[in-house]
Design a protein around this motif. Structure first.
Motif, PDB file in Angstrom:
ATOM      1  N   SER A  45      41.299  41.141  33.466  1.00 46.67           N
ATOM      2  CA  SER A  45      41.415  41.273  34.833  1.00 46.67           C
ATOM      3  C   SER A  45      40.059  40.473  35.343  1.00 46.67           C
ATOM      4  CB  SER A  45      41.155  42.906  35.251  1.00 46.67           C
ATOM      5  OG  SER A  45      39.748  43.092  34.679  1.00 46.67           O
ATOM      6  N   ALA A  46      39.102  40.123  34.622  1.00 46.86           N
ATOM      7  CA  ALA A  46      38.110  39.567  35.150  1.00 46.86           C
ATOM      8  C   ALA A  46      38.601  37.860  35.210  1.00 46.86           C
ATOM      9  CB  ALA A  46      36.918  39.336  34.300  1.00 46.86           C
ATOM     10  N   VAL A  47      39.318  37.398  34.310  1.00 44.65           N
ATOM     11  CA  VAL A  47      39.803  35.958  34.554  1.00 44.65           C
ATOM     12  C   VAL A  47      41.174  36.063  35.672  1.00 44.65           C
ATOM     13  CG1 VAL A  47      41.516  34.440  33.234  1.00 44.65           C
ATOM     14  CG2 VAL A  47      39.295  35.375  32.094  1.00 44.65           C
ATOM     15  N   ASN A  48      41.877  36.871  35.759  1.00 46.72           N
ATOM     16  CA  ASN A  48      43.014  36.961  36.812  1.00 46.72           C
ATOM     17  C   ASN A  48      42.752  37.204  37.955  1.00 46.72           C
ATOM     18  OD1 ASN A  48      45.464  36.052  35.057  1.00 46.72           O
ATOM     19  ND2 ASN A  48      44.933  37.663  33.870  1.00 46.72           N
ATOM     20  N   ARG A  49      41.676  37.816  38.303  1.00 47.75           N
ATOM     21  CA  ARG A  49      41.176  38.074  39.689  1.00 47.75           C
ATOM     22  C   ARG A  49      40.989  36.987  40.615  1.00 47.75           C
ATOM     23  NH1 ARG A  49      40.188  43.077  42.055  1.00 47.75           N
ATOM     24  NH2 ARG A  49      40.420  44.957  40.411  1.00 47.75           N
ATOM     25  N   PRO A  50      40.098  35.678  39.979  1.00 49.88           N
ATOM     26  CA  PRO A  50      39.870  34.823  40.853  1.00 49.88           C
ATOM     27  C   PRO A  50      41.199  33.743  40.772  1.00 49.88           C
ATOM     28  CG  PRO A  50      38.249  34.966  39.371  1.00 49.88           C
ATOM     29  CD  PRO A  50      39.039  36.049  38.819  1.00 49.88           C
ATOM     30  N   LEU A  51      41.790  33.965  39.778  1.00 51.89           N
ATOM     31  CA  LEU A  51      43.041  33.041  39.813  1.00 51.89           C
ATOM     32  C   LEU A  51      44.390  33.558  40.744  1.00 51.89           C
ATOM     33  CD1 LEU A  51      43.522  32.242  35.769  1.00 51.89           C
ATOM     34  CD2 LEU A  51      42.776  30.730  37.662  1.00 51.89           C
ATOM     35  N   ALA A  52      44.245  34.967  40.870  1.00 54.29           N
ATOM     36  CA  ALA A  52      45.195  35.390  41.879  1.00 54.29           C
ATOM     37  C   ALA A  52      44.868  35.128  43.273  1.00 54.29           C
ATOM     38  CB  ALA A  52      45.180  36.998  41.562  1.00 54.29           C
ATOM     39  N   HIS A  53      43.624  34.897  43.724  1.00 55.40           N
ATOM     40  CA  HIS A  53      43.162  34.562  44.904  1.00 55.40           C
ATOM     41  C   HIS A  53      43.731  33.198  45.150  1.00 55.40           C
ATOM     42  CE1 HIS A  53      41.433  38.244  46.019  1.00 55.40           C
ATOM     43  NE2 HIS A  53      40.605  38.425  44.867  1.00 55.40           N
ATOM     44  N   ARG A  54      43.410  32.153  44.204  1.00 51.73           N
ATOM     45  CA  ARG A  54      43.809  30.877  44.406  1.00 51.73           C
ATOM     46  C   ARG A  54      45.243  30.497  44.085  1.00 51.73           C
ATOM     47  NH1 ARG A  54      40.451  27.918  40.103  1.00 51.73           N
ATOM     48  NH2 ARG A  54      39.447  29.900  39.513  1.00 51.73           N
ATOM     49  N   SER A  55      46.202  31.354  43.658  1.00 57.45           N
ATOM     50  CA  SER A  55      47.387  31.106  43.537  1.00 57.45           C
ATOM     51  C   SER A  55      48.224  31.229  44.951  1.00 57.45           C
ATOM     52  CB  SER A  55      47.980  32.117  42.683  1.00 57.45           C
ATOM     53  OG  SER A  55      49.374  32.108  42.536  1.00 57.45           O
ATOM     54  N   SER A  56      49.203  30.441  44.985  1.00 53.55           N
ATOM     55  CA  SER A  56      49.877  30.331  46.053  1.00 53.55           C
ATOM     56  C   SER A  56      51.237  31.314  46.273  1.00 53.55           C
ATOM     57  CB  SER A  56      50.573  28.952  46.360  1.00 53.55           C
ATOM     58  OG  SER A  56      51.874  28.720  45.206  1.00 53.55           O
ATOM     59  N   LEU A  57      51.196  32.211  45.038  1.00 53.06           N
ATOM     60  CA  LEU A  57      52.127  33.201  45.051  1.00 53.06           C
ATOM     61  C   LEU A  57      51.634  34.386  45.689  1.00 53.06           C
ATOM     62  CD1 LEU A  57      52.725  33.050  41.034  1.00 53.06           C
ATOM     63  CD2 LEU A  57      54.322  32.173  42.883  1.00 53.06           C
ATOM     64  N   MET A  58      52.644  35.332  46.135  1.00 52.04           N
ATOM     65  CA  MET A  58      52.217  36.593  46.686  1.00 52.04           C
ATOM     66  C   MET A  58      51.517  37.353  45.633  1.00 52.04           C
ATOM     67  SD  MET A  58      53.602  36.628  49.727  1.00 52.04           S
ATOM     68  CE  MET A  58      53.448  38.089  50.166  1.00 52.04           C
ATOM     69  N   PRO A  59      50.583  38.214  46.035  1.00 55.66           N
ATOM     70  CA  PRO A  59      50.064  38.878  44.860  1.00 55.66           C
ATOM     71  C   PRO A  59      50.767  39.919  43.982  1.00 55.66           C
ATOM     72  CG  PRO A  59      48.874  39.271  47.075  1.00 55.66           C
ATOM     73  CD  PRO A  59      50.395  38.445  47.299  1.00 55.66           C
ATOM     74  N   ARG A  60      51.870  40.571  44.543  1.00 59.62           N
ATOM     75  CA  ARG A  60      52.799  41.151  43.563  1.00 59.62           C
ATOM     76  C   ARG A  60      53.484  40.430  42.735  1.00 59.62           C
ATOM     77  NH1 ARG A  60      55.912  45.923  46.281  1.00 59.62           N
ATOM     78  NH2 ARG A  60      53.781  46.621  46.494  1.00 59.62           N
ATOM     79  N   THR A  61      53.871  39.198  42.852  1.00 51.65           N
ATOM     80  CA  THR A  61      54.638  38.229  42.235  1.00 51.65           C
ATOM     81  C   THR A  61      53.544  37.737  40.985  1.00 51.65           C
ATOM     82  OG1 THR A  61      55.968  37.658  43.808  1.00 51.65           O
ATOM     83  CG2 THR A  61      56.000  36.052  42.181  1.00 51.65           C
ATOM     84  N   TYR A  62      52.363  37.379  41.561  1.00 50.91           N
ATOM     85  CA  TYR A  62      51.380  37.211  40.553  1.00 50.91           C
ATOM     86  C   TYR A  62      51.066  37.752  39.578  1.00 50.91           C
ATOM     87  CZ  TYR A  62      47.087  35.148  38.477  1.00 50.91           C
ATOM     88  OH  TYR A  62      46.297  34.850  37.420  1.00 50.91           O
TER      89      TYR A  62
END
Length: 82
Positions: A45-62
């Motif tokens: 979760s620590a790795v994926n939280r910053p990546l989720a914010h930078r991703s162009s995908l919708m949060p649920r899809t990411y």
């Protein structure tokens, strides 16, 4: 892969029961699995939280793709293991 394999190992031994010569039970495996899976979940979760914010995908899809990408290799190896 190790945390997912540990969960599979614990579940498969819990269903089939321990070998007759094992006298220590599954208590130690529950503790080991809880520690490893807990640390893995924190790191994941620590790795994926910053990546989720930078991703162009919708949060649920990411998050769905992230969980699938995490579980797919281990699941495939567990299913196709001899």
């Amino acid at each position: 892969m190790v945390p997912i394999w540990l969960l599979w190992f614990l579940a498969s031994n819990w269903v089939t029961g321990p070998e007759p010569e094992e006298n220590d039970g599954m208590g130690l495996w529950v503790v080991i699995t809880a520690i490893v899976v807990g640390l893995y979940a924190l790191l994941w979760s620590a790795v994926n939280r910053p990546l989720a914010h930078r991703s162009s995908l919708m949060p649920r899809t990411y998050w769905l793709l992230s969980v699938l990408a995490t579980f797919l290799p281990s699941t495939a190896l567990i299913i196709y293991s001899p």
